[in-house]
Enzyme design. Structure first.
Site, PDB file in Angstrom:
ATOM      1  N   ASN A   1       0.608  -1.236   0.092  1.00  0.00           N
ATOM      2  CA  ASN A   1      -0.146  -0.111  -0.075  1.00  0.00           C
ATOM      3  C   ASN A   1       0.734   1.069  -0.142  1.00  0.00           C
ATOM      4  O   ASN A   1       1.879   0.618   0.196  1.00  0.00           O
ATOM      5  CB  ASN A   1      -0.991   0.446   0.664  1.00  0.00           C
ATOM      6  CG  ASN A   1      -0.376  -0.275   2.381  1.00  0.00           C
ATOM      7  OD1 ASN A   1       0.129   0.385   2.967  1.00  0.00           O
ATOM      8  ND2 ASN A   1      -0.394  -1.214   3.047  1.00  0.00           N
TER       9      ASN A   1
ATOM     10  N   ASP B   1      -3.824  -9.627  13.391  1.00  0.00           N
ATOM     11  CA  ASP B   1      -3.314  -8.790  13.306  1.00  0.00           C
ATOM     12  C   ASP B   1      -2.863  -7.761  13.837  1.00  0.00           C
ATOM     13  O   ASP B   1      -2.911  -8.493  15.576  1.00  0.00           O
ATOM     14  CB  ASP B   1      -5.785  -8.031  14.092  1.00  0.00           C
ATOM     15  CG  ASP B   1      -5.423  -6.754  13.429  1.00  0.00           C
ATOM     16  OD1 ASP B   1      -4.853  -5.833  14.515  1.00  0.00           O
ATOM     17  OD2 ASP B   1      -6.588  -6.337  12.817  1.00  0.00           O
ATOM     18  N   ILE B   2      -1.863  -7.226  13.922  1.00  0.00           N
ATOM     19  CA  ILE B   2      -1.178  -7.325  15.691  1.00  0.00           C
ATOM     20  C   ILE B   2      -1.582  -6.015  16.601  1.00  0.00           C
ATOM     21  O   ILE B   2      -1.750  -6.194  17.287  1.00  0.00           O
ATOM     22  CB  ILE B   2      -0.082  -6.226  14.782  1.00  0.00           C
ATOM     23  CG1 ILE B   2       0.781  -7.204  13.569  1.00  0.00           C
ATOM     24  CG2 ILE B   2       1.325  -5.662  15.896  1.00  0.00           C
ATOM     25  CD1 ILE B   2       1.864  -6.709  12.419  1.00  0.00           C
TER      26      ILE B   2
ATOM     27  N   LYS C   1     -13.300   0.092  15.433  1.00  0.00           N
ATOM     28  CA  LYS C   1     -12.017  -0.553  15.515  1.00  0.00           C
ATOM     29  C   LYS C   1     -11.689  -0.235  16.274  1.00  0.00           C
ATOM     30  O   LYS C   1     -11.026  -1.421  17.074  1.00  0.00           O
ATOM     31  CB  LYS C   1     -11.254   0.279  14.396  1.00  0.00           C
ATOM     32  CG  LYS C   1     -11.371  -0.106  12.678  1.00  0.00           C
ATOM     33  CD  LYS C   1      -9.851   0.025  12.063  1.00  0.00           C
ATOM     34  CE  LYS C   1     -10.652  -0.352  10.887  1.00  0.00           C
ATOM     35  NZ  LYS C   1      -9.990   0.612   9.517  1.00  0.00           N
TER      36      LYS C   1
HETATM   37  O1  PMT Z   1       3.293   6.475   6.751  1.00  0.00           O
HETATM   38  P1  PMT Z   1       2.772   7.435   6.362  1.00  0.00           P
HETATM   39  O2  PMT Z   1       2.495   7.938   5.004  1.00  0.00           O
HETATM   40  O3  PMT Z   1       2.799   8.554   6.979  1.00  0.00           O
HETATM   41  O4  PMT Z   1       1.018   7.729   6.643  1.00  0.00           O
HETATM   42  C1  PMT Z   1       0.212   7.069   7.249  1.00  0.00           C
HETATM   43  C2  PMT Z   1      -0.861   6.319   7.504  1.00  0.00           C
HETATM   44  C3  PMT Z   1      -1.788   6.548   7.055  1.00  0.00           C
HETATM   45  C4  PMT Z   1      -0.494   4.745   6.922  1.00  0.00           C
HETATM   46  C5  PMT Z   1      -0.908   6.006   9.150  1.00  0.00           C
HETATM   47  O5  PMT Z   1      -1.675   7.673   9.776  1.00  0.00           O
HETATM   48  C6  PMT Z   1      -1.960   5.108   9.356  1.00  0.00           C
HETATM   49  O6  PMT Z   1      -3.717   5.229   9.022  1.00  0.00           O
HETATM   50  N1  PMT Z   1      -2.692   4.057  10.000  1.00  0.00           N
HETATM   51  C7  PMT Z   1      -2.485   2.898  10.242  1.00  0.00           C
HETATM   52  C8  PMT Z   1      -3.201   1.811   8.530  1.00  0.00           C
HETATM   53  C9  PMT Z   1      -4.067   1.315   8.590  1.00  0.00           C
HETATM   54  O7  PMT Z   1      -3.963   0.139   8.414  1.00  0.00           O
HETATM   55  O8  PMT Z   1      -5.491   1.342   9.335  1.00  0.00           O
HETATM   56  P2  PMT Z   1      -6.383   0.160   9.975  1.00  0.00           P
HETATM   57  O9  PMT Z   1      -7.302   0.848   9.480  1.00  0.00           O
HETATM   58  O10 PMT Z   1      -6.374  -0.879   8.218  1.00  0.00           O
HETATM   59  O11 PMT Z   1      -6.085  -0.747  10.315  1.00  0.00           O
HETATM   60  C10 PMT Z   1      -6.569  -0.270  11.785  1.00  0.00           C
HETATM   61  C11 PMT Z   1      -5.373  -0.497  12.573  1.00  0.00           C
HETATM   62  O12 PMT Z   1      -5.057  -1.636  12.912  1.00  0.00           O
HETATM   63  C12 PMT Z   1      -3.832  -0.001  12.113  1.00  0.00           C
HETATM   64  O13 PMT Z   1      -3.459   0.860  14.120  1.00  0.00           O
HETATM   65  C13 PMT Z   1      -3.116  -1.051  11.528  1.00  0.00           C
HETATM   66  O14 PMT Z   1      -1.653  -0.735  12.325  1.00  0.00           O
HETATM   67  C14 PMT Z   1      -3.672  -2.470  13.004  1.00  0.00           C
HETATM   68  N2  PMT Z   1      -3.590  -3.439  11.972  1.00  0.00           N
HETATM   69  C15 PMT Z   1      -4.501  -3.352  10.748  1.00  0.00           C
HETATM   70  C16 PMT Z   1      -4.589  -4.722  10.101  1.00  0.00           C
HETATM   71  C17 PMT Z   1      -3.353  -6.329  10.278  1.00  0.00           C
HETATM   72  N3  PMT Z   1      -3.518  -6.741   9.953  1.00  0.00           N
HETATM   73  N4  PMT Z   1      -2.793  -5.676  11.837  1.00  0.00           N
HETATM   74  C18 PMT Z   1      -2.461  -4.068  12.147  1.00  0.00           C
HETATM   75  O15 PMT Z   1      -2.138  -4.150  13.472  1.00  0.00           O
END
Ligand code: PMT
Length: 412
Positions: free
Chosen positions: A217, A314-315, A347
């Site tokens: 991504n 999912d971490i 979430k």
């Molecule tokens: O890296 P940049 O270009 O500076 O951009 C920043 C960002 C947009 C990446 C950052 O601000 C951000 O939003 N990070 C989370 C991105 C994400 O995966 O969001 P999500 O809504 O899909 O996931 C929710 C949370 O679960 C996040 O904390 C993510 O780290 C965590 N996650 C998701 C999937 C997974 N398999 N394991 C996780 O830990």
């Protein structure tokens, strides 16, 4: 009297690596060494080739009581005290004077002399005391380099305005020694998160399709890296687990580089226990179930390959759900393209985090890869909308919020 005693305590037994680069202010480094020694610090000096035009290694050695290191390729030095050991054993690296050239090489991640190699290899905090001609200081390149070094966690002191050796008057004079010493003391004084351990995830993950292709991504790591730097700046001992990014590692912390979500989870688990976890990484939700061992061939007339996906761990949810060793404060992000607050709240519940920072990643938002962000902080007590600000500023706000929560002994 009390202040002197306090300063003595702060620096006693601390190992300071002083890098002296080539500028007219280099002569002031001699007095700096003396003052640091008076305060009980162990001072090791690295003199750049240009620095040696202004001060001699003999003077620095006599004042520090230590051998002065000058050459990256010195066989004797590498056997006795290699550059990695110099980098590793320092509690703080001070560059005084920090020239435009050395800062440019630091910014670019170069390691073409002993000083730059140490600055690249060290995990200790770095304090820069810039000194140069005003035009060089004001040049867009120098300012951009400085901004980027600060974003990576380097601290700076000065320069100050005044008469310069070149005859000009303006910004560029090395900070007063008292200010440099105060900044060094600050580096060792207890920050609000001193004694706490923080784990931060950052960047994307790459999930292999075959040996040359992967699912990924647009995350640049800028937000996560800035958070790691802000927490370290507040005194926390930080482990940053980063997916593949092209930005440099922040200074003053342990950085673990990974590629896939599974590797990221394993690195996070290995870095526990932690008091604070911030999951800013854009972890791929899915991986290819069985990546091909060889490059998939595009044979003429052959069917388009289909990829069977499997769910990644999912971490954030794993860390939040730990029975033993759950960090006291678990912060996640929510990257949303619509109904931002509602989805982020869901979430928070689904993943069991304590706080969620929700950001808009819809097309045109510029959040992925950009320098600024606009977030909503969602806790169990409600939603707070922060104005759009730089990612470093968001990180700083978050670090202050974390510090306040730990001071109060509660999470929101
Ligand atoms: O890296 P940049 O270009 O500076 O951009 C920043 C960002 C947009 C990446 C950052 O601000 C951000 O939003 N990070 C989370 C991105 C994400 O995966 O969001 P999500 O809504 O899909 O996931 C929710 C949370 O679960 C996040 O904390 C993510 O780290 C965590 N996650 C998701 C999937 C997974 N398999 N394991 C996780 O830990």
């Amino acid at each position: 009297m009390w202040n002197i005693a306090r300063v003595m305590r702060v620096l006693s037994g601390k190992s300071i690596l002083l890098i002296v680069a080539g500028g007219i202010a280099a002569y002031k480094s001699l007095e700096l060494v003396r003052r640091l020694k008076d305060r009980g610090a162990l001072v090791r000096c690295v003199l750049t080739e240009a620095g040696a035009r202004f001060v001699t290694p003999l003077s620095l050695a006599a004042l520090s009581g230590e051998k002065v290191h000058q050459d990256l390729f010195s066989l004797t030095d590498e056997v006795e005290m290699g550059h990695i050991r110099l980098a590793r054993e320092a509690d703080l690296v001070v560059v005084a004077p920090a020239t435009a050239d050395l800062m440019a090489r630091m910014q670019a991640g170069m390691a073409n002399d002993l000083a730059s190699a140490i600055l690249l290899a060290t995990r200790a905090p770095i304090l820069l005391a810039p000194s140069m001609n005003t035009a060089m200081w004001e040049h867009a390149a120098t300012q951009a380099n400085l901004k980027s070094l600060r974003q990576r966690g380097c601290k700076t002191v000065g320069p100050q305005d005044g008469d310069l050796a070149c005859g000009e008057v303006g910004a560029g004079r090395l900070a007063e020694l008292s200010d440099i010493l105060a900044a060094i003391d600050d580096g060792f004084s207890a920050g609000p998160l001193k004694g706490l351990r923080a784990l931060v995830t950052s960047g994307p993950t790459h999930e292999p399709i075959d040996p040359v292709r992967f699912i990924a991504n647009r995350s640049s790591g800028k937000q996560g890296h800035a958070i790691a730097a802000a927490l370290a700046g507040a005194g926390a001992k930080v482990t940053l687990v980063s997916g593949p990014v092209s930005i440099p590692d922040p200074a003053g912390m342990c950085v673990v580089h990974v590629e896939t979500a599974e590797q990221m989870l394993a690195a996070c688990q290995k870095s526990l226990p932690a008091d604070i976890a911030v999951c800013a990484a854009a972890v791929a939700d899915w991986k290819v179930k069985t990546p091909a061992g060889q490059k998939l061939k595009k044979a003429k007339g052959a069917a388009v390959p289909s990829l069977e996906l499997a769910t990644n761990p999912d971490i954030l949810a794993t860390l939040s759900g730990l029975k033993k060793e759950r960090p006291r404060l678990v912060v996640g992000f929510a990257a949303e393209t619509q109904n931002i607050s509602a989805h982020a709240k869901a979430k928070l519940e689904a993943k069991g985090a304590d706080w969620i920072l929700a950001n808009d990643v819809s097309e045109g938002s510029g959040t992925f890869g950009g320098d600024s962000n606009q977030v909503h902080l969602i806790t169990r007590s409600g939603i707070e909308t922060w104005p759009r600000m730089s990612k470093s500023h968001v990180a700083q706000e978050l670090a202050e919020r974390v510090a306040r929560a730990f001071k109060k002994g509660k999470k929101a």
